[in-house]
Enzyme design. Structure first.
Site, PDB file in Angstrom:
ATOM      1  N   LYS A 219       0.868  -1.219   0.083  1.00 11.23           N
ATOM      2  CA  LYS A 219       0.085  -0.071   0.009  1.00 11.23           C
ATOM      3  C   LYS A 219       0.852   1.340  -0.046  1.00 11.23           C
ATOM      4  O   LYS A 219       1.479   1.521   0.991  1.00 11.23           O
ATOM      5  CB  LYS A 219      -0.739  -0.022   1.218  1.00 11.23           C
TER       6      LYS A 219
ATOM      7  N   GLU B 114       8.974   1.573  11.225  1.00 14.63           N
ATOM      8  CA  GLU B 114       9.869   2.514  11.125  1.00 14.63           C
ATOM      9  C   GLU B 114       9.376   3.737  11.421  1.00 14.63           C
ATOM     10  O   GLU B 114       8.363   4.172  10.317  1.00 14.63           O
ATOM     11  CB  GLU B 114      10.543   2.517   9.750  1.00 14.63           C
TER      12      GLU B 114
ATOM     13  N   CYS C   5      12.702  11.264   8.417  1.00 14.90           N
ATOM     14  CA  CYS C   5      12.661  10.745   9.907  1.00 14.90           C
ATOM     15  C   CYS C   5      13.991  10.684  10.605  1.00 14.90           C
ATOM     16  O   CYS C   5      14.068  10.817  11.425  1.00 14.90           O
ATOM     17  CB  CYS C   5      12.214   9.316   9.727  1.00 14.90           C
TER      18      CYS C   5
ATOM     19  N   GLU D   7       8.932  15.902  16.338  1.00 13.41           N
ATOM     20  CA  GLU D   7       9.443  15.762  15.051  1.00 13.41           C
ATOM     21  C   GLU D   7       8.833  17.052  14.087  1.00 13.41           C
ATOM     22  O   GLU D   7       7.352  16.906  14.297  1.00 13.41           O
ATOM     23  CB  GLU D   7       9.098  14.425  14.413  1.00 13.41           C
TER      24      GLU D   7
END
Ligand code: NAD
Length: 483
Positions: A179, A254, A288, A387
Site C-alpha cells: 500500500k 519505522e 525521519c 518531529e
C-alpha cells in the site's frame, strides 16, 4: 515533461490492473496543480489482494533463492531502464529536486541488487546443521518465508521505503500486498508496471492504492497476513500495531525521529555546517532521520551559527526541475501548514529565528519554504522535542561533551545521530554513547543496503536493510531427529 493518462488504475492484483472506485487526487506540490487521478480501492479490494497473495504463496515459497534472485535482478534492471522517468515522477509527485530523486532511484536499484545476492546465498545455507550437546540427535536449521506480508509506506521517500521492504520480502519468498502513500502513489505505480513486466508469478506482488483507513487499516487487521511492515508516523504506527495484535502478527515499524548532530570542539567548521545543512534540509527536512537538533561546542557556537545562517540563506529553493535547485517543495498543503504551525509555536515559546521560515520570493505557487534556523529554543518546547518534518534546524550550545550526549539522548526517539570532530577516537567514543540505530561520524547521511536502518526507543521496532531486513520476513525452523 511527464505524459500521464488522466485516470490511472490504482490496483494491481493477481497480475491484472484494476480501477478502484475511490478516486485519489494526486497533486504536484511545486505547482499545486493536479497531476493525475488514481482510481484507488475500498476495503473489499484488500481482501481480494490478500487472497491472491495467499494463493500464490505455495508456489513462490517453493522457488529457490537463485530463482528469486533472477526476478530481483530483473526488477533492478527494469528500474535502471526507466530511471529518468522514475526521477521525473518522484520530483513531480513529491516535490524533491531532480538530483535528490536520482539518489532515491539509485538506492532502489542498489537495494534490489543487494537482496538478489542475499536470496542467492540462502540456498547454500538452507538446512545447515546445528551443533547439539548430544550424540543421540541431529538438528538442521531452515529459514522459511513467513507468509503473505503487508507493506505500508509513507510519502517522503516513495519507492525507497517500498524497496527496503519489497526486495527483502520477495527475496525471503513472501508474497506481498503493497500500500503506497495516497499522497505519492505515482512512483510506486511505475514500479508496479516494471514488476509486471518481469514475469513474476501472478499474485506474488500485489499493489492496492487507497487511503490509510480504506486500505492500510484492513491490511493490518487481515488474519491471513503474517507480518506488517510499516513506515510512517508514530500515531499511525501505534494503530497498526494494535490491529496487528488482534491476530498476533509480527510488526516491523519505522517511525519518527528527533535526531541530533553534535559539533565537537575540534570539529572542522565548514564540514560541520555542510553536514548540518544536509542533515536538516535534504528532502526539505521531510526525513525521519533529519538531524534537526544541532548541538555545538561553546567555543565554536558563534562562528558556526554565522556560517550556518549564510549557508541556509544561500540555498536555492524552488522548481525541482530547474538547474541548480537545492531544495524543492514540501509535499502538500497539510504538511506545509503543519511546519508553519511549528515555526509559529516555536516563536511563541520564545525561540529566536536566525533566518528563513517564510515562503521564498518569486514562488507564488507551490509549498516552498526558506530553510529555517532557530536558536535559544526552550528545551521543553515542541520545536525542540517533537518531529517537525520540515526544513527547520534548532541550534544549541553545550559546555561539555557529557552535556551534549545527555541532550541528544533526551528524546523519546532514537533513530540516527551525527558527530563532527577532529579527534577520531574521541568522536567514536561519543558515537558509542548516543542512543541511535545509526551514527555518522564526519559523514553525510550515506545509506548502504548492507548497513541496518532503524532506531532505539519509539523510532522503530526491528531493523530494515542488511541481513536483518531479510530476517524480518523469515521464520526459523529447527528439525531435530533421533539418530
Ligand atoms: P502516516 O503515518 O500518515 O502514513 C503512512 C502510511 O500509513 C500511509 O500509506 C498511510 O495511508 C497509511 N495509514 C494511515 N492511516 C492508517 C491506518 N489507520 N492504518 C494503516 N495504515 C494507515 O505517515 P506519512 O505522513 O505518510 O509519513 C511521515 C511519517 O513517516 C513521519 O512521522 C516520519 O518520521 C515517518 N517516516 C519514518 C521513516 C523511518 O525509516 N523511520 C522513514 C520515512 C518516514
Amino acid at each position: 515533461m511527464l505524459n500521464l493518462p488522466q485516470v490511472l488504475p490504482g490496483i494491481y492484483i493477481d497480475g491484472t490492473w484494476l480501477q478502484g472506485n475511490q478516486p485519489l487526487n494526486v497533486v504536484n506540490p511545486s505547482t499545486e496543480q493536479p497531476l493525475a487521478l488514481v482510481a484507488g480501492a475500498d476495503h473489499e479490494v484488500v481482501g481480494q489482494a490478500v487472497a491472491a497473495a495467499q494463493q500464490a504463496f505455495a508456489g513462490w515459497s517453493a522457488t529457490t533463492g537463485a530463482e528469486r534472485a533472477g526476478y530481483l535482478r530483473a526488477i533492478a534492471s527494469g528500474v535502471q531502464a526507466r530511471r529518468e522517468r522514475l526521477i521525473e515522477l518522484q520530483s513531480s509527485n513529491n516535490g524533491k529536486p531532480l538530483f535528490e530523486a536520482a539518489i532515491d532511484v539509485d538506492d532502489v536499484i542498489a537495494t534490489f541488487a543487494y537482496y538478489a545476492e542475499l536470496a542467492e546465498a540462502l540456498d547454500a545455507k538452507q538446512d545447515s546443521p546445528v551443533a547439539l550437546p548430544s550424540e543421540d540427535f541431529t538438528a538442521r536449521l531452515r529459514r522459511e518465508p513467513c507468509g503473505v506480508v503487508g507493506l505500508i509506506v509513507p510519502w517522503n521517500f516513495p519507492m525507497v521505503t517500498t524497496a527496503w521492504k519489497l526486495a527483502p520480502a520477495l527475496a525471503a519468498g513472501c508474497c506481498v500486498v503493497l500500500k503506497p502513500s495516497e499522497v505519492t502513489p505515482l512512483p510506486e505505480l511505475e514500479l508496479a508496471a516494471i514488476i509486471a513486466q518481469c514475469g513474476l508469478p501472478k499474485g506474488v506482488f500485489n499493489l492496492v492504492c487507497g487511503t490509510g483507513l480504506a486500505v492500510g487499516a484492513p491490511l493490518a487487521a487481515d488474519p491471513r497476513i503474517a507480518r506488517i511492515s510499516f513506515t510512517g508516523s508514530n500515531a499511525v504506527g501505534v494503530q497498526v500495531m494494535q490491529r496487528a495484535a488482534e491476530t498476533v502478527k509480527g510488526v516491523s515499524l519505522e517511525l519518527g525521529g528527533k535526531s541530533s548532530l553534535l559539533v565537537l570542539e575540534d570539529a572542522d567548521l565548514d564540514l560541520a555546517v555542510e553536514l548540518a545543512s544536509g542533515g536538516g534540509f535534504f528532502n526539505a527536512g521531510q526525513m525521519c532521520s533529519a538531524t534537526s537538533r544541532v548541538l555545538v561546542a561553546d567555543a565554536l557556537f558563534e562562528s558556526f551559527l554565522e556560517r550556518l545562517k549564510a549557508r541556509a540563506e544561500s540555498i536555492k529553493v524552488g522548481d525541482p526541475f530547474a538547474d541548480g535547485t537545492e531544495m524543492g517543495a514540501l509535499v502538500n498543503q497539510a504538511q506545509y501548514q503543519r511546519v508553519l504551525g511549528h515555526i509559529d509555536r516555536g516563536l511563541n515559546a520564545g525561540a529566536r529565528l536566525v533566518c528563513g521560515g517564510q515562503r521564498p520570493e518569486n514562488t507564488p505557487h507551490g509549498y516552498f519554504l526558506r530553510p529555517a534556523v532557530f536558536t535559544d529554543v526552550p528545551l521543553d518546547s515542541a520545536l525542540w522535542c517533537e518531529e517537525i518534518f520540515g526544513p527547520v534546524l534548532c541550534v544549541r550550545r553545550f559546555g561539555s561533551e557529557a552535556e551534549a550526549i545527555a541532550r541528544a539522548n533526551d528524546s523519546e526517539f532514537g533513530l540516527v545521530a551525527s558527530v563532527v570532530g577532529g579527534d577520531v577516537a574521541n568522536a567514536e567514543r561519543v558515537a558509542n554513547a548516543l542512543q541511535a540505530g545509526l551514527v555518522w561520524i564526519n559523514a553525510p547521511q550515506v545509506i548502504f543496503p548492507q548497513a541496518a536502518w532503524g532506531g532505539y526507543k519509539q523510532s522503530s521496532i526491528g531493523r530494515e536493510l542488511g541481513p536483518w531486513g531479510l530476517q524480518a520476513f523469515q521464520e526459523i525452523k529447527h528439525v531435530i531427529r533421533a539418530v
